[in-house]
Design an enzyme around this catalytic site. Structure first.
Site, PDB file in Angstrom:
ATOM      1  CG  PHE A   1      44.359  28.590  45.321  1.00  0.00           C
ATOM      2  CD1 PHE A   1      43.856  27.326  44.988  1.00  0.00           C
ATOM      3  CD2 PHE A   1      45.738  28.768  45.367  1.00  0.00           C
ATOM      4  CE1 PHE A   1      44.721  26.270  44.723  1.00  0.00           C
ATOM      5  CE2 PHE A   1      46.614  27.708  45.101  1.00  0.00           C
ATOM      6  CZ  PHE A   1      46.087  26.454  44.780  1.00  0.00           C
ATOM      7  N   GLY A   2      40.788  31.272  44.675  1.00  0.00           N
ATOM      8  CA  GLY A   2      39.821  32.250  45.149  1.00  0.00           C
ATOM      9  C   GLY A   2      39.796  32.260  46.672  1.00  0.00           C
ATOM     10  N   GLY A   3      39.144  33.254  47.235  1.00  0.00           N
ATOM     11  CA  GLY A   3      38.890  33.282  48.667  1.00  0.00           C
ATOM     12  C   GLY A   3      40.082  33.593  49.552  1.00  0.00           C
TER      13      GLY A   3
ATOM     14  CG  MET B   1      44.261  29.451  37.220  1.00  0.00           C
ATOM     15  SD  MET B   1      44.041  29.184  38.985  1.00  0.00           S
ATOM     16  CE  MET B   1      43.138  30.691  39.425  1.00  0.00           C
TER      17      MET B   1
ATOM     18  CG  HIS C   1      38.169  38.113  36.311  1.00  0.00           C
ATOM     19  ND1 HIS C   1      39.053  39.007  35.742  1.00  0.00           N
ATOM     20  CD2 HIS C   1      38.936  37.241  37.028  1.00  0.00           C
ATOM     21  CE1 HIS C   1      40.292  38.696  36.100  1.00  0.00           C
ATOM     22  NE2 HIS C   1      40.245  37.617  36.878  1.00  0.00           N
TER      23      HIS C   1
ATOM     24  N   GLY D   1      35.313  37.317  43.427  1.00  0.00           N
ATOM     25  CA  GLY D   1      34.895  35.930  43.224  1.00  0.00           C
ATOM     26  C   GLY D   1      34.143  35.387  44.409  1.00  0.00           C
TER      27      GLY D   1
ATOM     28  CG  ASP E   1      40.466  33.973  37.583  1.00  0.00           C
ATOM     29  OD1 ASP E   1      41.253  34.884  37.271  1.00  0.00           O
ATOM     30  OD2 ASP E   1      39.548  34.107  38.416  1.00  0.00           O
TER      31      ASP E   1
ATOM     32  CG  MET F   1      47.569  38.991  40.180  1.00  0.00           C
ATOM     33  SD  MET F   1      45.862  38.548  39.839  1.00  0.00           S
ATOM     34  CE  MET F   1      45.416  37.603  41.293  1.00  0.00           C
TER      35      MET F   1
ATOM     36  CG  HIS G   1      43.779  36.788  35.234  1.00  0.00           C
ATOM     37  ND1 HIS G   1      43.598  36.785  36.605  1.00  0.00           N
ATOM     38  CD2 HIS G   1      45.122  36.875  35.043  1.00  0.00           C
ATOM     39  CE1 HIS G   1      44.782  36.853  37.202  1.00  0.00           C
ATOM     40  NE2 HIS G   1      45.717  36.903  36.273  1.00  0.00           N
TER      41      HIS G   1
ATOM     42  CB  SER H   1      36.420  36.022  39.660  1.00  0.00           C
ATOM     43  OG  SER H   1      37.044  34.761  39.474  1.00  0.00           O
TER      44      SER H   1
ATOM     45  CG  ASP I   1      41.857  39.089  40.067  1.00  0.00           C
ATOM     46  OD1 ASP I   1      41.053  38.617  40.874  1.00  0.00           O
ATOM     47  OD2 ASP I   1      42.328  38.441  39.109  1.00  0.00           O
ATOM     48  N   GLY I   2      41.465  40.055  43.622  1.00  0.00           N
ATOM     49  CA  GLY I   2      41.843  39.171  44.716  1.00  0.00           C
ATOM     50  C   GLY I   2      41.476  39.718  46.085  1.00  0.00           C
ATOM     51  N   GLY I   3      40.630  38.990  46.789  1.00  0.00           N
ATOM     52  CA  GLY I   3      40.316  39.349  48.174  1.00  0.00           C
ATOM     53  C   GLY I   3      39.439  40.580  48.337  1.00  0.00           C
TER      54      GLY I   3
ATOM     55  CG  MET J   1      46.783  33.589  36.461  1.00  0.00           C
ATOM     56  SD  MET J   1      45.597  33.411  37.815  1.00  0.00           S
ATOM     57  CE  MET J   1      44.077  33.419  36.886  1.00  0.00           C
TER      58      MET J   1
HETATM   59  C1  DX5 Z   1      43.128  34.350  41.626  1.00  0.00           C
HETATM   60  C2  DX5 Z   1      42.234  34.851  40.525  1.00  0.00           C
HETATM   61  C3  DX5 Z   1      41.133  35.732  40.964  1.00  0.00           C
HETATM   62  C4  DX5 Z   1      40.176  35.101  41.924  1.00  0.00           C
HETATM   63  C5  DX5 Z   1      39.687  36.153  42.834  1.00  0.00           C
HETATM   64  O1  DX5 Z   1      44.224  33.731  41.065  1.00  0.00           O
HETATM   65  O2  DX5 Z   1      42.975  35.581  39.558  1.00  0.00           O
HETATM   66  O3  DX5 Z   1      40.418  36.251  39.852  1.00  0.00           O
HETATM   67  O4  DX5 Z   1      39.072  34.493  41.313  1.00  0.00           O
HETATM   68  O5  DX5 Z   1      38.857  35.565  43.738  1.00  0.00           O
HETATM   69  P1  DX5 Z   1      38.508  36.194  45.137  1.00  0.00           P
HETATM   70  O6  DX5 Z   1      37.663  37.413  44.865  1.00  0.00           O
HETATM   71  O7  DX5 Z   1      37.761  35.088  45.784  1.00  0.00           O
HETATM   72  O8  DX5 Z   1      39.804  36.550  45.812  1.00  0.00           O
HETATM   73 ZN    ZN Z   2      41.793  36.708  37.989  1.00  0.00          ZN
END
Ligand code: DX5
Ligand code: ZN
Length: 220
Positions: A142-144, A36, A32, A196, A34, A136, A65, A7, A174-176, A67
């Site tokens: 948010f990432g991280g 938003m 990927h 990501g 994102d 999700m 993706h 991502s 997707d996520g974490g 959002m």
């Molecule tokens: C969050 C995004 C994810 C995000 C994942 O809303 O949809 O794609 O980039 O990032 P990490 O891998 O850092 O959780």
């Molecule tokens: Zn995503």
């Protein structure tokens, strides 16, 4: 075959084309993206303009993706900008069957996304029409963030649903995701792994992608 979709949310946008080249050379399967809008989620990223720029510098399929509020108003423009996979949130779409058909009519892979608190059981009347389901495993925006453990159960529920109905949609998570929990999501049955922060915030992006790929390709 299981796929890795880095991502770019955590990428360095001033050096995006170099970073994309690094992940591409290291074996990433998809990019990927994102999108938003500051409405559906409390953050703003980028739109079709960036997607079309990425399309010019990479051969990898773009996994977009969405959002955003009212995604139905933006499917054509994202399809034209070079998206290959387009996913929309279950929570935001009233006429989901119509929208999934529209994405498929544009010859794009159509996916439905579930937030962490949205149950898999709600997909029972749409599941045979989608190419993939994106789960999700953090609250989107948010990432991280930290992986939400109940996502593992949701992956397994989707695997069971796919078996029960004899379908072949892909399961994306997707996520974490990090190298610590990568095996857990693969063992649960995820097919497409989004990552990501664990890739783009690592000291060596190329070797992190290679390590992810090595583990992913050891699963069928
Ligand atoms: C969050 C995004 C994810 C995000 C994942 O809303 O949809 O794609 O980039 O990032 P990490 O891998 O850092 O959780
Ligand atoms: Zn995503």
């Amino acid at each position: 075959m299981k796929l890795l979709a880095p991502s770019i949310l955590s990428a360095d946008f001033l050096n995006l084309s170099q970073q994309i080249k690094i992940i591409e050379d290291a074996g990433a399967d998809l990019i990927h993206c994102d999108v938003m809008d500051g409405q559906f989620v409390p953050n703003i990223t980028f739109g079709p303009f960036i997607i079309s720029s990425i399309k010019k510098v990479s051969k990898l399929p773009l996994d977009v993706h969405l959002m955003i509020k009212n995604p139905e108003n933006f499917i054509d423009v994202f399809a034209e900008s070079g998206a290959d996979y387009i996913s929309v949130h279950y929570e935001e779409v009233i006429h989901l069957n119509r929208l999934i058909n529209k994405i498929k009519d544009l010859n794009k892979k159509a996916g439905v996304v579930l937030n962490p608190s949205t149950p898999v059981s709600l997909l029972v009347n749409i599941i045979e029409y989608v190419d993939f389901v994106l789960l999700m495993s953090v609250n989107p925006g948010f990432g991280g963030q930290k992986f939400i453990d109940s996502s593992l159960r949701k992956i397994k529920e989707l695997v069971n649903l796919r078996e029960k109905f004899g379908l072949n949609f892909q399961i994306e998570i997707d996520g974490g995701i990090s190298q610590e929990n990568l095996k857990d999501v693969l063992e649960a049955g995820a097919d497409i792994i989004v990552a990501g922060a664990s890739i783009f915030n690592s000291n060596d992006i190329s070797s992190t992608v290679s390590q992810f790929k090595k583990i992913i390709s050891s699963y069928k």
